[in-house]
Design an enzyme around this catalytic site. Structure first.
Site, PDB file in Angstrom:
ATOM      1  N   PRO A  48      43.898  35.372  44.278  1.00  0.00           N
ATOM      2  CA  PRO A  48      45.075  34.621  44.722  1.00  0.00           C
ATOM      3  C   PRO A  48      45.830  34.018  43.535  1.00  0.00           C
ATOM      4  O   PRO A  48      45.256  33.778  42.473  1.00  0.00           O
ATOM      5  CB  PRO A  48      44.470  33.525  45.606  1.00  0.00           C
ATOM      6  CG  PRO A  48      43.101  34.019  45.973  1.00  0.00           C
ATOM      7  CD  PRO A  48      42.650  34.865  44.819  1.00  0.00           C
ATOM      8  N   GLY A 107      47.173  31.605  40.952  1.00  0.00           N
ATOM      9  CA  GLY A 107      46.602  30.379  40.422  1.00  0.00           C
ATOM     10  C   GLY A 107      45.095  30.440  40.284  1.00  0.00           C
ATOM     11  O   GLY A 107      44.479  29.513  39.772  1.00  0.00           O
ATOM     12  N   CYS A 108      44.481  31.517  40.762  1.00  0.00           N
ATOM     13  CA  CYS A 108      43.027  31.615  40.728  1.00  0.00           C
ATOM     14  C   CYS A 108      42.556  32.558  39.639  1.00  0.00           C
ATOM     15  O   CYS A 108      41.409  32.528  39.239  1.00  0.00           O
ATOM     16  CB  CYS A 108      42.507  32.093  42.082  1.00  0.00           C
ATOM     17  SG  CYS A 108      40.718  32.163  42.227  1.00  0.00           S
ATOM     18  N   GLY A 109      43.440  33.437  39.162  1.00  0.00           N
ATOM     19  CA  GLY A 109      43.021  34.394  38.150  1.00  0.00           C
ATOM     20  C   GLY A 109      42.225  35.507  38.779  1.00  0.00           C
ATOM     21  O   GLY A 109      42.525  35.969  39.873  1.00  0.00           O
ATOM     22  N   CYS A 142      39.226  36.492  40.741  1.00  0.00           N
ATOM     23  CA  CYS A 142      38.315  35.764  41.611  1.00  0.00           C
ATOM     24  C   CYS A 142      37.390  36.708  42.342  1.00  0.00           C
ATOM     25  O   CYS A 142      37.605  37.903  42.416  1.00  0.00           O
ATOM     26  CB  CYS A 142      39.100  34.950  42.648  1.00  0.00           C
ATOM     27  SG  CYS A 142      40.236  33.783  41.913  1.00  0.00           S
TER      28      CYS A 142
END
Length: 290
Positions: free
Chosen positions: A120, A122-124, A126
């Site tokens: 997602p 902003g999560c990089g 994941c």
């Protein structure tokens, strides 16, 4: 595979110099002096495959073809240099592009891997897939060449004088390949330690070297990524000036790589597979690590 375009492309610009001289004020013993200092250049390098950008790395603007080849090998995008059908290094306004073309089936696998790792916003990177990718096992190394402790020390002693960019700037990492009797065969420098090793892997592939015959020398600490890249190179012994991480030691042990670190003029420490390096006064006898 080609490492240069047949003719300059319309957007091709001069390659940035690896170092620049900048003005600075120096404070020593309470006195201030004006002067100049050489600092390394740091340039965005885009690695593209079949017209799609896969990664943008900040790197020294030298040996970019070797960097692109080495990155492609250590990332498992290709298994051999011949699998890169073309490689053009193009300097543009924003940085440097290494434009590579690979077979459609390899590009499809690369695209599928990128989709699996996409997290997602902003999560990089994941999820389980990205964790597994980060700590993936290193390739097993079967190199059988053994070395004396004197050869390890001689190899590291030969590296520093050969690092021209670091001698000028005192701010870049180095990776080198050394064979006893032949000396330093290949050396790469970069502002990034991973980049320097990728450049060396690319140079070794381009030159058709047999890394199982020699030593990999590193000026940096040894992390898991460095061991993973060394396993792709196929070298049996890593010798580094700094210490390893615990995960790097476990990875080297599993990969069958001899890991020497904290290499100084008066000796070094060995962490895994000591059978490749004869230590102590009886160089020819079996070595045991306490």
């Amino acid at each position: 595979m080609t490492d240069e375009p047949a003719c300059p492309l319309p957007d091709d610009l001069p390659t940035p110099p690896p170092a620049r001289r900048v003005a600075r004020a120096q404070l020593r013993d309470g006195a201030v002096a004006e002067g100049m200092r050489a600092v390394p250049e740091e340039t965005p390098v885009a690695l593209t495959f079949n017209g799609t950008t896969h990664a943008v790395m900040m790197a020294s603007p030298t040996d970019i073809a070797d960097f692109a080849l080495g990155f492609s090998l250590t990332e498992g995008i290709v298994g051999a240099a011949a699998e890169i059908e073309s490689l053009d290094v193009i300097v543009v306004e924003e940085g440097i592009e290494a434009r590579m073309w690979i077979a459609p089936e390899k590009m499809a696998r690369l695209a599928a891997r990128r989709r699996a790792l996409a997290g997602p916003t902003g999560c990089g990177l994941c999820g389980v897939e990205s964790l597994a990718e980060a700590v993936k096992p290193a390739a097993h190394v079967t190199a059988a060449t053994r070395f004396t402790s004197a050869e390890v020390l001689a190899a590291m002693a030969a590296m520093a004088p050969a690092q021209a960019l670091n001698h000028e700037t005192r701010a870049v990492h180095g990776a080198a390949y050394y064979e006893p009797g032949a000396g330093l065969i290949a050396l790469a420098e970069d502002v990034g330690r991973h980049n320097a090793l990728d450049k060396l892997v690319g140079a070794a592939a381009r030159l058709g070297l047999d890394p199982g015959r020699g030593l990999l020398l590193l000026t940096s600490r040894v992390s898991i990524e460095m061991v993973q890249k060394a396993s792709v190179l196929g070298v049996g012994v890593i010798a580094a000036v700094s210490a390893p991480t615990s995960l790097a030691i476990r990875t080297a042990e599993a990969a069958g790589i001899t890991l020497c670190a904290v290499v100084r003029a008066d000796g070094f420490e060995i962490f895994t597979h000591p059978q490749r390096v004869a230590l102590g006064p009886h160089e020819g006898q079996e070595t045991h690590v306490a």
